[in-house]
Design a protein around this motif. Structure first.
Motif, PDB file in Angstrom:
ATOM      1  N   UNK A   1       2.089  13.789   4.335  1.00 51.13           N
ATOM      2  CA  UNK A   1       2.642  13.414   5.961  1.00 51.13           C
ATOM      3  C   UNK A   1       2.107  12.307   6.755  1.00 51.13           C
ATOM      4  N   UNK A   2       0.677  12.368   6.594  1.00 45.55           N
ATOM      5  CA  UNK A   2      -0.623  11.392   6.619  1.00 45.55           C
ATOM      6  C   UNK A   2      -0.700  10.534   6.111  1.00 45.55           C
ATOM      7  N   UNK A   3      -0.329  10.694   4.613  1.00 47.73           N
ATOM      8  CA  UNK A   3      -0.265   9.360   3.975  1.00 47.73           C
ATOM      9  C   UNK A   3       1.014   9.088   4.104  1.00 47.73           C
ATOM     10  N   UNK A   4       2.244   9.227   4.735  1.00 49.43           N
ATOM     11  CA  UNK A   4       3.834   8.640   4.719  1.00 49.43           C
ATOM     12  C   UNK A   4       2.972   7.380   6.022  1.00 49.43           C
ATOM     13  N   UNK A   5       2.481   8.339   6.985  1.00 50.83           N
ATOM     14  CA  UNK A   5       1.974   8.261   8.501  1.00 50.83           C
ATOM     15  C   UNK A   5       1.448   6.643   8.482  1.00 50.83           C
ATOM     16  N   UNK A   6       0.486   6.995   7.710  1.00 49.36           N
ATOM     17  CA  UNK A   6      -0.616   5.582   7.752  1.00 49.36           C
ATOM     18  C   UNK A   6      -0.096   4.983   6.922  1.00 49.36           C
ATOM     19  N   UNK A   7       0.911   5.190   6.126  1.00 50.51           N
ATOM     20  CA  UNK A   7       1.214   3.635   5.001  1.00 50.51           C
ATOM     21  C   UNK A   7       3.206   2.550   6.799  1.00 50.51           C
ATOM     22  N   UNK A   8       3.525   3.609   6.998  1.00 50.80           N
ATOM     23  CA  UNK A   8       4.469   3.477   8.189  1.00 50.80           C
ATOM     24  C   UNK A   8       3.655   2.643   9.560  1.00 50.80           C
ATOM     25  N   UNK A   9       2.603   3.658   9.952  1.00 44.38           N
ATOM     26  CA  UNK A   9       2.066   3.046  11.418  1.00 44.38           C
ATOM     27  C   UNK A   9       0.844   2.103  11.227  1.00 44.38           C
ATOM     28  N   UNK A  10       0.056   2.774   9.969  1.00 41.50           N
ATOM     29  CA  UNK A  10      -0.692   2.047  10.390  1.00 41.50           C
ATOM     30  C   UNK A  10      -1.094   1.220   8.971  1.00 41.50           C
ATOM     31  N   UNK A  11      -0.400   0.711   8.054  1.00 38.81           N
ATOM     32  CA  UNK A  11       0.204  -0.031   7.384  1.00 38.81           C
ATOM     33  C   UNK A  11      -0.922   0.086   5.818  1.00 38.81           C
ATOM     34  N   UNK A  12      -1.515   1.169   5.701  1.00 40.64           N
ATOM     35  CA  UNK A  12      -2.738   1.873   4.952  1.00 40.64           C
ATOM     36  C   UNK A  12      -1.488   1.334   3.084  1.00 40.64           C
ATOM     37  N   UNK A  13      -2.359   1.016   2.676  1.00 44.33           N
ATOM     38  CA  UNK A  13      -1.682   0.646   1.046  1.00 44.33           C
ATOM     39  C   UNK A  13      -0.469   1.904   0.462  1.00 44.33           C
ATOM     40  N   UNK A  14       0.554   1.817  -0.003  1.00 43.19           N
ATOM     41  CA  UNK A  14       1.253   2.719  -0.200  1.00 43.19           C
ATOM     42  C   UNK A  14       1.932   1.821  -2.071  1.00 43.19           C
ATOM     43  N   UNK A  15       1.759   3.543  -2.775  1.00 48.20           N
ATOM     44  CA  UNK A  15       1.038   2.660  -4.486  1.00 48.20           C
ATOM     45  C   UNK A  15       3.100   3.549  -4.738  1.00 48.20           C
ATOM     46  N   UNK A  16       3.230   3.010  -5.885  1.00 46.79           N
ATOM     47  CA  UNK A  16       4.236   4.175  -6.405  1.00 46.79           C
ATOM     48  C   UNK A  16       3.730   5.916  -6.910  1.00 46.79           C
ATOM     49  N   UNK A  17       2.433   5.701  -7.213  1.00 53.13           N
ATOM     50  CA  UNK A  17       1.675   6.867  -7.657  1.00 53.13           C
ATOM     51  C   UNK A  17       1.762   7.504  -6.713  1.00 53.13           C
ATOM     52  N   UNK A  18       1.995   7.001  -5.103  1.00 55.22           N
ATOM     53  CA  UNK A  18       2.029   8.165  -4.052  1.00 55.22           C
ATOM     54  C   UNK A  18       3.216   8.617  -3.895  1.00 55.22           C
ATOM     55  N   UNK A  19       4.269   8.117  -3.950  1.00 59.75           N
ATOM     56  CA  UNK A  19       5.316   8.256  -3.608  1.00 59.75           C
ATOM     57  C   UNK A  19       6.032   9.859  -4.577  1.00 59.75           C
ATOM     58  N   UNK A  20       5.292   9.367  -6.169  1.00 63.03           N
ATOM     59  CA  UNK A  20       5.571  10.200  -7.357  1.00 63.03           C
ATOM     60  C   UNK A  20       4.846  11.688  -6.950  1.00 63.03           C
ATOM     61  N   UNK A  21       3.824  11.310  -6.863  1.00 63.41           N
ATOM     62  CA  UNK A  21       2.944  12.418  -6.378  1.00 63.41           C
ATOM     63  C   UNK A  21       3.355  13.215  -4.904  1.00 63.41           C
ATOM     64  N   UNK A  22       3.980  12.740  -4.091  1.00 66.45           N
ATOM     65  CA  UNK A  22       4.203  13.151  -2.682  1.00 66.45           C
ATOM     66  C   UNK A  22       6.269  13.964  -3.023  1.00 66.45           C
TER      67      UNK A  22
END
Length: 337
Positions: free
Chosen positions: A262-283
């Motif tokens: 959830x933190x990875x998701x919120x970091x991408x949505x709210x804080x615009x942290x880098x988010x890759x296909x690898x992150x999505x597959x892992x989640x």
């Protein structure tokens, strides 16, 4: 059935409070440390625990819960162990790469399973272990970026894993064996956790950041975020004890990895942290593991409940049978003429 449903509602409430408060405090602390430049994590944690204790003391005075005295040596050792665990985790993050630190957190689940199996004789089914493996694989794919090993960092990580596992197992064991609530245990142990971190925190933070917490210039916005972080921490600490007390240390760690996703998701949505296909597959893999773990735990719990009900009915039958037999025997001994 009413007690069981009430217990399930309590568990769901504790899980929701844990997720909501933990994700909130991560976002708050990320803004405080990354954006506002306040790097003193261990000292901040000691303030969290002091505010938690003060809040619970006010709640006790207002009769929101009853205090129950526990052996002072038990509470002191428990509080100091948890304080050391927090300090070691922060040191592990400071001396290791982020990837190795994430590996350290992942290792807590299998090590907890090992300790509970060896010392508490707790049994974990193959299905449960399989679901945990999928969960750990998913979180590893999503969060581990690099693995850099060093001797000091590895020793600190090993000590952090041991103290964290033992502390969480004790959190569950003390509540059940001594029949104390999560609030009562947290109220009595928080001062010892806060004390050891309050003393060691500034030193550890200076070692990790080369900055002095007492020389830091506190702006109003930094103070505001510190106060907000401390208030959220009250709910984080309380929900931690609630979840471990009502479920198990392993379930709490599974919940912790849900928070990571959830933190990875919120970091991408709210804080615009880098988010890759690898992150999505892992989640996605981690979510599958969590769902399987929840399903297998529910099935096993239901099976145990059904077994308890059937054993109870057998006990009742055994209790009533001798009465009927003795009554028949008496009639046979004294036949009507």
């Amino acid at each position: 059935m009413g007690e069981i449903s009430g217990f399930q509602v309590g568990v769901m409430g504790a899980l929701f409070l844990s997720v909501a408060s933990s994700v909130s405090i991560v976002i708050c602390n990320k803004a405080l440390m990354s954006n506002l430049g306040f790097p003193f994590a261990t000292t901040l944690t000691s303030w969290h625990l002091m505010v938690t204790y003060c809040s619970l003391h006010v709640a006790l005075r207002l009769n929101f819960f009853d205090n129950k005295l526990v052996d002072i040596k038990t509470v002191m050792l428990f509080g100091i162990l948890n304080g050391i665990s927090i300090g070691l985790l922060n040191l592990s993050l400071g001396f290791n790469s982020i990837g190795f630190y994430q590996m350290t957190k992942l290792a807590i689940i299998p090590f907890t399973v090992l300790l509970e199996t060896l010392f508490l004789k707790k049994q974990f089914s193959r299905k449960t272990k399989f679901s945990l493996s999928i969960l750990l694989l998913g979180v590893g794919v999503a969060s581990i970026t690099d693995l850099q090993l060093n001797t000091v960092g590895s020793i600190l990580s090993l000590l952090a894993i041991i103290t964290t596992c033992v502390g969480q197992i004790l959190t569950n064991t003390i509540q059940k064996k001594l029949n104390v609530s999560s609030t009562q245990l947290l109220y009595q142990s928080a001062p010892f956790q806060a004390a050891i971190l309050f003393v060691s925190g500034p030193f550890l933070d200076q070692c990790l950041t080369n900055q002095n917490v007492f020389a830091y210039k506190y702006s109003p916005i930094v103070l505001g975020f510190i106060v907000l972080s401390c208030l959220i921490a009250v709910f984080v600490n309380l929900s931690t004890f609630l979840v471990i007390g009502k479920t198990s240390p392993v379930t709490y760690q599974v919940l912790g990895h849900l928070k990571t996703c959830l933190v990875l998701g919120f970091g991408y949505t709210l804080l615009h942290d880098p988010f890759t296909t690898r992150n999505i597959v892992g989640i996605l893999i981690a979510i599958v593991g969590m769902l399987l773990y929840s399903y297998f735990c529910t099935v096993e719990t239901k099976r145990k409940q059904d077994g308890d009900v059937s054993s109870l009915s057998q006990v009742r039958e055994k209790d009533t049978t001798p009465l009927l037999v003795s009554h028949v025997n008496e009639e046979s001994k004294n036949p009507l003429v």
